[in-house]
Design a protein around this motif. Sequence first.
Motif, short mmCIF file in Angstrom:
data_model
loop_
_atom_site.label_atom_id
_atom_site.label_comp_id
_atom_site.label_asym_id
_atom_site.label_seq_id
_atom_site.Cartn_x
_atom_site.Cartn_y
_atom_site.Cartn_z
N ARG A 130 0.86 -1.17 0.00
CA ARG A 130 0.00 0.00 0.00
C ARG A 130 0.90 1.23 0.00
NH1 ARG A 130 -5.16 0.10 3.99
NH2 ARG A 130 -6.16 1.88 3.01
N PHE A 131 0.51 2.30 -0.70
CA PHE A 131 1.34 3.50 -0.68
C PHE A 131 1.38 4.07 0.74
CE2 PHE A 131 1.82 8.07 -0.63
CZ PHE A 131 2.99 8.24 -1.34
N SER A 132 2.61 4.37 1.23
CA SER A 132 2.71 5.01 2.54
C SER A 132 3.38 6.37 2.38
CB SER A 132 3.46 4.12 3.53
OG SER A 132 4.71 3.74 2.98
N THR A 133 4.65 6.36 1.95
CA THR A 133 5.35 7.64 1.75
C THR A 133 6.10 7.60 0.43
OG1 THR A 133 7.38 6.79 2.75
CG2 THR A 133 5.81 7.87 4.25
N VAL A 134 6.48 8.78 -0.05
CA VAL A 134 7.26 8.87 -1.28
C VAL A 134 8.59 8.13 -1.10
CG1 VAL A 134 8.52 10.50 -2.76
CG2 VAL A 134 6.13 10.96 -2.13
N GLN A 135 9.19 8.27 0.10
CA GLN A 135 10.47 7.60 0.37
C GLN A 135 10.33 6.08 0.20
OE1 GLN A 135 9.28 10.12 2.05
NE2 GLN A 135 10.94 11.61 2.20
N ASN A 136 9.25 5.53 0.77
CA ASN A 136 9.05 4.08 0.65
C ASN A 136 8.77 3.65 -0.78
OD1 ASN A 136 9.55 3.39 3.28
ND2 ASN A 136 7.40 3.57 3.92
N ALA A 174 1.97 2.34 -9.90
CA ALA A 174 1.17 2.82 -8.77
C ALA A 174 -0.25 2.99 -9.29
CB ALA A 174 1.71 4.13 -8.24
N LYS A 175 -1.20 2.38 -8.59
CA LYS A 175 -2.59 2.49 -9.09
C LYS A 175 -3.59 2.66 -7.96
CE LYS A 175 -2.12 -2.43 -10.30
NZ LYS A 175 -2.18 -3.42 -11.36
N THR A 234 15.99 13.03 -12.14
CA THR A 234 16.89 12.45 -11.13
C THR A 234 16.01 12.03 -9.96
OG1 THR A 234 17.12 14.55 -10.00
CG2 THR A 234 18.72 14.10 -11.76
N GLU A 235 16.62 11.33 -9.01
CA GLU A 235 15.85 10.87 -7.85
C GLU A 235 15.21 12.06 -7.12
OE1 GLU A 235 17.89 8.13 -5.26
OE2 GLU A 235 16.52 8.57 -3.60
N LYS A 236 16.01 13.11 -6.96
CA LYS A 236 15.53 14.29 -6.24
C LYS A 236 14.33 14.92 -6.95
CE LYS A 236 18.04 17.80 -3.68
NZ LYS A 236 19.27 18.59 -3.70
N GLN A 237 14.47 15.08 -8.26
CA GLN A 237 13.38 15.68 -9.05
C GLN A 237 12.14 14.79 -9.01
OE1 GLN A 237 15.61 15.80 -12.69
NE2 GLN A 237 15.95 18.02 -12.59
N LEU A 238 12.38 13.49 -9.08
CA LEU A 238 11.26 12.54 -9.05
C LEU A 238 10.49 12.65 -7.74
CD1 LEU A 238 9.80 10.03 -10.36
CD2 LEU A 238 11.34 8.62 -8.99
N MET A 239 11.25 12.80 -6.65
CA MET A 239 10.58 12.87 -5.34
C MET A 239 9.74 14.14 -5.22
SD MET A 239 13.32 11.05 -2.84
CE MET A 239 12.28 10.79 -1.43
N VAL A 240 10.24 15.24 -5.76
CA VAL A 240 9.47 16.49 -5.75
C VAL A 240 8.16 16.28 -6.52
CG1 VAL A 240 9.44 18.91 -6.54
CG2 VAL A 240 11.53 17.95 -5.50
N LYS A 241 8.31 15.68 -7.67
CA LYS A 241 7.14 15.42 -8.53
C LYS A 241 6.12 14.51 -7.81
CE LYS A 241 5.36 15.35 -12.82
NZ LYS A 241 5.05 16.56 -13.59
N LEU A 242 6.64 13.46 -7.17
CA LEU A 242 5.74 12.52 -6.50
C LEU A 242 5.02 13.17 -5.32
CD1 LEU A 242 7.88 9.25 -6.63
CD2 LEU A 242 5.71 9.67 -7.81
N HIS A 243 5.73 14.05 -4.60
CA HIS A 243 5.08 14.79 -3.52
C HIS A 243 3.93 15.63 -4.07
CE1 HIS A 243 7.12 13.81 0.16
NE2 HIS A 243 8.30 13.87 -0.45
N ALA A 244 4.19 16.27 -5.22
CA ALA A 244 3.18 17.15 -5.82
C ALA A 244 1.96 16.34 -6.26
CB ALA A 244 3.78 17.89 -7.02
N LEU A 245 2.16 15.06 -6.62
CA LEU A 245 1.04 14.23 -7.08
C LEU A 245 0.11 13.83 -5.93
CD1 LEU A 245 2.79 11.96 -9.73
CD2 LEU A 245 0.95 13.60 -10.15
N LEU A 259 -0.12 11.36 -3.74
CA LEU A 259 -0.69 10.00 -3.69
C LEU A 259 -1.13 9.73 -2.25
CD1 LEU A 259 2.00 8.08 -5.78
CD2 LEU A 259 -0.11 9.16 -6.57
N SER A 260 -2.14 8.90 -2.09
CA SER A 260 -2.61 8.59 -0.73
C SER A 260 -2.54 7.09 -0.51
CB SER A 260 -4.05 9.05 -0.57
OG SER A 260 -4.88 8.19 -1.31
N SER A 261 -2.98 6.66 0.67
CA SER A 261 -2.98 5.22 0.94
C SER A 261 -4.09 4.52 0.15
CB SER A 261 -3.13 4.96 2.43
OG SER A 261 -4.34 5.53 2.86
#
Length: 375
Positions: A132-138, A151-152, A191-202, A204-206
């Motif tokens: 299940r989605f928990s955090t962007v880091q995970n 991710a769906k 890059t990983e950093k850019q991807l994480m910014v993007k994923l935060h902006a999206l 996503l929830s549990s």
Amino acid sequence: MSSQRLGVLAIYLGNSRLEELSYFQRLSKEGNKIGVQVEVFSPVDVESGNTVRSLTYDHGLRKWIRRRTTMPPVIYDRCRYKAAANYRMLKAFRNRHSKLIFLSRPLANKWAMHQILSESESIRPYLPATVRFSTVQNLVKTLKRHKLIYAKPKNGTGGRGILRIEQLDSDLYLLQGRNEQRTIIAPYKATEKQLMVKLHALKLSSDYVVQQGIRVTLKDGRVHDYRLLIQKNGRGEWEVTGCAGRIGPHRSITSNLHGGGSAVSQTKLLSNRFSSSSKIEAIKKEMNSFAHTLAEFLENKFGKLVELGLDIAIDPSGHVWLLEVNPKPSREVFHKIGESSTYQKAVSRPLEYAMWMLNQSSKNAEERKAERPES
Ligand SMILES: Nc1ncnc2c1ncn2[C@@H]1O[C@H](COP(=O)(O)OP(=O)(O)O)[C@@H](O)[C@H]1O
Ligand SMILES: [Mg+2]
């Protein structure tokens, strides 16, 4: 003249037109041949007591006619919930009319389904790793482990809101996908950093699951998978009706037909990837036997079912993976690839099974009557 009646439950689309009317028309035609009258209605068409304002197809006039009838004894539920209000309406209908024979029952969302299926040792090898989605880091950790993830949304349908993220290099990632309206979003290399910014902006929830991605990209860059239909037959037994391949449109990460995917024969698509005919036969056999295992397992868990549509991916080594279980599958894919006899079977089997269910229940009733001591 039809002697038996099958109630088909459907939902009104916004413009007061019932969904899937063309399927129901075909169902009605096949029903006529074997003496089953198909009566389509929505829970809102149920009047007080046992009266329903249902639609029957008049094949002479070539149109649907609305009539007041009594409640049909067997119900084929084809409602796609979409909104929570529909789900509640259906649940209330089931509760109020629990004495009716229902051909199927509601299953579970993608996450609950994964957890239930993981209980079975014989099914587990077919399940892509799913969390299940928990955090962007995970999510990024999962991505680094599998190099490719999907991710769906756990309640999504038709390829809506699905993301595909691939690790291309040590610090290079590719994000692709479709938004909630199913529009393809622009591919994003980062890059990983850019991807994480993007994923935060999206945001996503549990409500999202993160799943190991299966490598299903064909030589021309398009993705593919398979839709297998397993149904109960007129003897109350599971039988695989057919399986077809689906190829997503260019730039799409999903193969759903409603997202622009095209249908091809299973053998043709398998031959595209595997040259040995014995390998192809072995894969087909495994898909079929897996479908039986799955159907029997789910029926044990949830109660009697009439049909299941399985979304299946085959990876480059020939491993069979289950992507999704659809409890109310469409069967258009067989019509699209010109397998008209498979399509015909796909339509007539639920009718034959409904008849079998009716016979069973009247037999049971007679047996109960016979067992009752004389008064
Ligand atoms: N883990 C995965 N690996 C590869 N492709 C996938 C994966 N999950 C989904 N897909 C692609 O996305 C499509 C839609 O995913 P699915 O889980 O069936 O959700 P939906 O309910 O939206 O149909 C699949 O038919 C397949 O083309
Ligand atoms: Mg699907």
